[in-house]
Scaffold this active site. Structure first.
Site, short mmCIF file in Angstrom:
data_model
loop_
_atom_site.label_atom_id
_atom_site.label_comp_id
_atom_site.label_asym_id
_atom_site.label_seq_id
_atom_site.Cartn_x
_atom_site.Cartn_y
_atom_site.Cartn_z
CB ALA A 161 -47.18 39.77 88.48
CG HIS A 196 -48.93 42.38 82.15
ND1 HIS A 196 -49.95 42.64 81.52
CD2 HIS A 196 -49.26 40.92 82.69
CE1 HIS A 196 -50.73 41.69 81.54
NE2 HIS A 196 -50.18 40.69 82.24
N GLY A 217 -50.67 44.73 80.00
CA GLY A 217 -52.19 44.45 79.87
C GLY A 217 -53.19 45.03 81.01
CG HIS A 218 -52.56 43.71 84.95
ND1 HIS A 218 -51.32 42.99 85.06
CD2 HIS A 218 -53.45 42.92 85.45
CE1 HIS A 218 -51.51 41.69 85.28
NE2 HIS A 218 -52.90 41.77 85.28
CE LYS A 273 -52.84 35.73 77.47
NZ LYS A 273 -53.13 35.40 78.72
CG LEU A 291 -48.47 42.29 76.76
CD1 LEU A 291 -48.62 43.74 77.43
CD2 LEU A 291 -47.10 41.92 76.58
CB SER A 327 -48.42 37.27 84.97
OG SER A 327 -49.22 37.95 84.99
NE ARG A 328 -49.96 30.84 84.05
CZ ARG A 328 -51.08 30.07 83.63
NH1 ARG A 328 -51.03 29.36 82.36
NH2 ARG A 328 -51.47 29.54 84.71
#
Ligand code: PAF
Length: 273
Positions: free
Chosen positions: A29, A31, A33-34, A146, A181, A183-184
């Protein structure tokens, strides 16, 4: 990009070349951030490996593993476009057998804050990260700040087991309005998303207070709790880099953490000082 689905394929993909390996472990998933972690790994290493593995052992009984977002096609595309050399995409049966030797998160640091709310979660995280690091033989491994407690515990594991990988801590990526950011965030309604901004707003206020010279942890957390009203706050706390609660902020060795539920979505955020 080579997709390796098991240890043999991974070794074949990695052993054919030499040079430093930057590794970004994920649960998919993906985003921005990744992507920031991958870009950093790309800059600092000759080769980049990303793993996508939704690790069952870090989910507790009652946490719905099957509901964890899975976006195989989009994730593969993001990795390809980000210049990933090898994507490791194992099955559960590749990563785990039964009745295994396993490691355990430390009794205190692994079971406070996130570990108190999700007891055993960090045992699962440490076991899978140990396995992944042993498979990839990375030069550097990249984690977001984070997940500060996860990052601290993984750093401790690397130290305690004399592992030779370098851990790179990467700053949290935020939306322009401050929302960290995650995934949730996709689970938030429009109204909840506005409410969720209270987390980053409380941390911003904490930073301002520190800039103004306030050092007492309880003074800072009191102000933060006011800003977070009426959210269902799980914790607001100030710790040092070893995750020990501290009464006073010490610049260069402090993390201010918040965890709260917005509707049914659990969010965490923090600021490193
Ligand atoms: O942060 C995550 O996505 C996971 O906890 C990790 C480090 C990939 C282990 O499963």
């Amino acid at each position: 990009m080579i997709i390796a689905r098991n240890a043999v394929e991974l070794r074949a993909a990695l052993d054919s070349n030499t040079g430093s390996i930057g590794f970004v472990p994920t649960m998919g998933a993906l985003h921005i951030g990744h992507r920031t972690l991958i870009e950093r790994a790309r800059k600092e290493n000759e080769r980049v490996v990303v793993s996508i593995f939704v690790n069952p052992t870090q989910f507790l009984a009652g946490e719905d593993l099957s509901k964890y977002p899975r976006r195989e096609e989009a994730d593969f595309k993001i990795c390809q476009l980000s210049g990933v050399d090898v994507l490791f995409y194992p099955e559960v049966s590749t990563m785990y057998t039964h009745d295994e030797v396993s490691i355990k998160a430390p009794d205190v640091r692994g079971y406070i804050l996130e570990g108190a709310i999700r007891p055993g979660h960090f045992d699962g995280v440490l076991n899978v990260v140990m396995k992944l690091l042993n498979l990839v033989h990375a030069t550097r491994v990249y984690f977001g700040k984070k997940d500060a407690q996860q990052l601290t515990l993984i750093s401790q594991m690397v130290q305690n087991f004399f592992m030779s990988v370098e851990i790179v801590a990467v700053d949290t990526v935020r939306e322009s309005d401050g929302l960290a950011l995650s995934s949730r965030n996709v689970y938030l309604s429009k109204e909840e998303r506005i409410e969720a901004l209270k987390l980053s707003a409380s941390l911003k206020r904490a930073s301002h207070l520190v800039i103004q010279g306030v050092r007492k942890s309880d003074e800072i957390t009191k102000v933060m709790l006011n800003i977070l009203e009426p959210l269902n706050v799980e914790y607001v706390t100030i710790v040092n880099r070893r995750f020990e609660a501290i009464d006073e902020v010490l610049i260069g060795d402090t993390i201010v953490l918040v965890a709260a539920r917005v509707g049914t979505t659990r969010l965490i955020d923090n600021v490193w000082m």
